[in-house]
Design an enzyme around this catalytic site. Sequence first.
Site, PDB file in Angstrom:
ATOM      1  N   SER A 272      54.722  69.826  46.077  1.00 41.15           N
ATOM      2  CA  SER A 272      56.288  70.216  45.591  1.00 41.15           C
ATOM      3  C   SER A 272      56.843  69.072  46.268  1.00 41.15           C
ATOM      4  O   SER A 272      56.744  68.466  47.610  1.00 41.15           O
ATOM      5  CB  SER A 272      57.042  71.434  45.945  1.00 41.15           C
ATOM      6  OG  SER A 272      56.862  71.736  47.460  1.00 41.15           O
ATOM      7  N   LYS A 273      58.198  68.696  45.939  1.00 44.15           N
ATOM      8  CA  LYS A 273      58.979  67.502  46.543  1.00 44.15           C
ATOM      9  C   LYS A 273      59.575  67.868  47.645  1.00 44.15           C
ATOM     10  O   LYS A 273      59.467  67.412  48.790  1.00 44.15           O
ATOM     11  CB  LYS A 273      59.902  67.274  45.564  1.00 44.15           C
ATOM     12  CG  LYS A 273      60.981  66.075  46.034  1.00 44.15           C
ATOM     13  CD  LYS A 273      60.469  64.547  46.251  1.00 44.15           C
ATOM     14  CE  LYS A 273      61.176  63.523  46.412  1.00 44.15           C
ATOM     15  NZ  LYS A 273      60.441  62.520  46.631  1.00 44.15           N
ATOM     16  N   ARG A 274      59.921  69.364  47.669  1.00 42.86           N
ATOM     17  CA  ARG A 274      60.871  69.664  48.867  1.00 42.86           C
ATOM     18  C   ARG A 274      59.612  70.167  50.174  1.00 42.86           C
ATOM     19  O   ARG A 274      59.981  70.074  51.312  1.00 42.86           O
ATOM     20  CB  ARG A 274      61.179  71.348  48.742  1.00 42.86           C
ATOM     21  CG  ARG A 274      60.339  72.528  48.228  1.00 42.86           C
ATOM     22  CD  ARG A 274      61.148  73.622  48.158  1.00 42.86           C
ATOM     23  NE  ARG A 274      60.403  74.789  47.578  1.00 42.86           N
ATOM     24  CZ  ARG A 274      59.972  75.061  46.263  1.00 42.86           C
ATOM     25  NH1 ARG A 274      60.648  74.346  45.500  1.00 42.86           N
ATOM     26  NH2 ARG A 274      59.403  76.039  45.931  1.00 42.86           N
ATOM     27  N   GLY A 276      57.633  67.482  50.889  1.00 41.06           N
ATOM     28  CA  GLY A 276      57.483  66.202  50.981  1.00 41.06           C
ATOM     29  C   GLY A 276      56.162  65.452  50.306  1.00 41.06           C
ATOM     30  O   GLY A 276      55.792  64.367  50.561  1.00 41.06           O
TER      31      GLY A 276
END
Length: 504
Positions: A272-274, A276
């Site tokens: 996931s982007k959150r 990183g």
Amino acid sequence: MTADDKKYFEEMEARIPHGRVRTRFAPSPTGYMHVGNLRTALYTYLIAKRAGGDFIFRLEDTDQSRQVEGAAEVIYRTLKECGLKHDEGPDIGGPVGPYIQTERRGMYKKYAKMLVEKGHAYYCFCDKAAEEEEASGEETDAKEAFAKTDDPCRSLDPAEALRRAESGEPYVIRQRIPHEGTTTFHDASYGDITVPNDSLDDQVLLKRDGLPTYNFANVVDDHLMGITHVVRGSEYLASAPKYNLLYEGFGWEIPEYVHCSPVMRDAQHKMSKRHGDPSYEDLREAGYLTEAILNYVALLGWSPRGEIAEREFFTLDELSEVFDIAGISKSPAIFDIEKLRYFNAQYIRDMTPERFAEVAEPYIRQAVKNEAFSASKIAALLQQRTEILTEIPAKLDFFDELPEYDAELYTNKKSKTNPEVSRKVLETALPRLEALPSWDAESLHDLMTGMAEEMGVKNATVMWPIRIAVSGRMVTPGGVVELCDILGRDESLKRIRKGIEKLS
């Protein structure tokens, strides 16, 4: 149903292409193009191309609250860079457009009302409907869905419900899930899955603003676009029974479902982007080649079979010939950046020198601003020594300006050098290099090996001190012959004189 409505539905059915495989990549413009999105796009493309079919691109933008400015452009750019050319889409049109859901807005209400008339949906006027709409976007799954309760609107007299809706009272349209029995759906990877109907909620199909929820719009659009294979993440398995019931309610053919296991950061966590985890663009900026990324992503959840079972490296065209749905795994795939690095290094080494020089030049020029130093010659030194492109600038920090360095670098056991030996080598080499008729790699090599023979020492004993003098580095891409050739006569001699001064 009015005569006009009947004519409209007939015309929409008449537009649907038949007789060939048709797949779609239908992202929401709500963020970056993560690795899982790219894999879905790739598998969708490959299934169509393997069968000689059509790959459709559709933007699912009904969840207006979650849209991110510029996200659609990122998706277009990624597909283009990766060579996943769509046959139909918002930018090029096609026989079943529009290909942006908000531009199809008017049709969803017609189909929702048709489903009400068929008894598979109903008008709901409850206050909780407004709150539930917030949880009806693309990311909703069974865990997030509201607990199934008997909605009082479910048992409203149809004529009374229609009268209230037409009078302007706010409403949503809900799917009418049977209370009894089970629903079975088939998936290419997971096989037949049966769920009890009383475990399914009467999901919202059409919101108060007239826009469809994701779960409704994608069913309507997939049918009207003639989609034969639906590729999506396994998180949508929980919604598949409701999709089946919608298809059956309309009397439509159900497409083949291909649910793919998640791409994981590790054994416990999805990417996931959150957290990183990198997007496609992040990987490109980190120095990975598109070809390597695509090849590696293809193998995240798919394995070649038969004669090619042990093979790792495939071009996009080769994948289009060998990709088969049966090779898709149910097991989660762990994204391993070191494995991607391995793929990238191999792709770099397999490039033609000309292609590598072209790809490497922007990175070379980050460190080597002096245009007199040939980027193509520098690239030739780097190709077999580079795994990711962003490593390049740090390897070249000595070209534009000789860095400060310690005289102890001249000491090297393997080359049998120390400051005294090195000074003698540099002082012997300087006048010979000054007088060298032709400054090129062959002449430089012959001069240095000839010197070593005359002095009765190893070639390395001559070459090590000159390499330190011209680079100030223990480790350089390429040997002293190549470095002197690139630096040129004047710069090389200037640096060698400086080396003699340092050792004096």
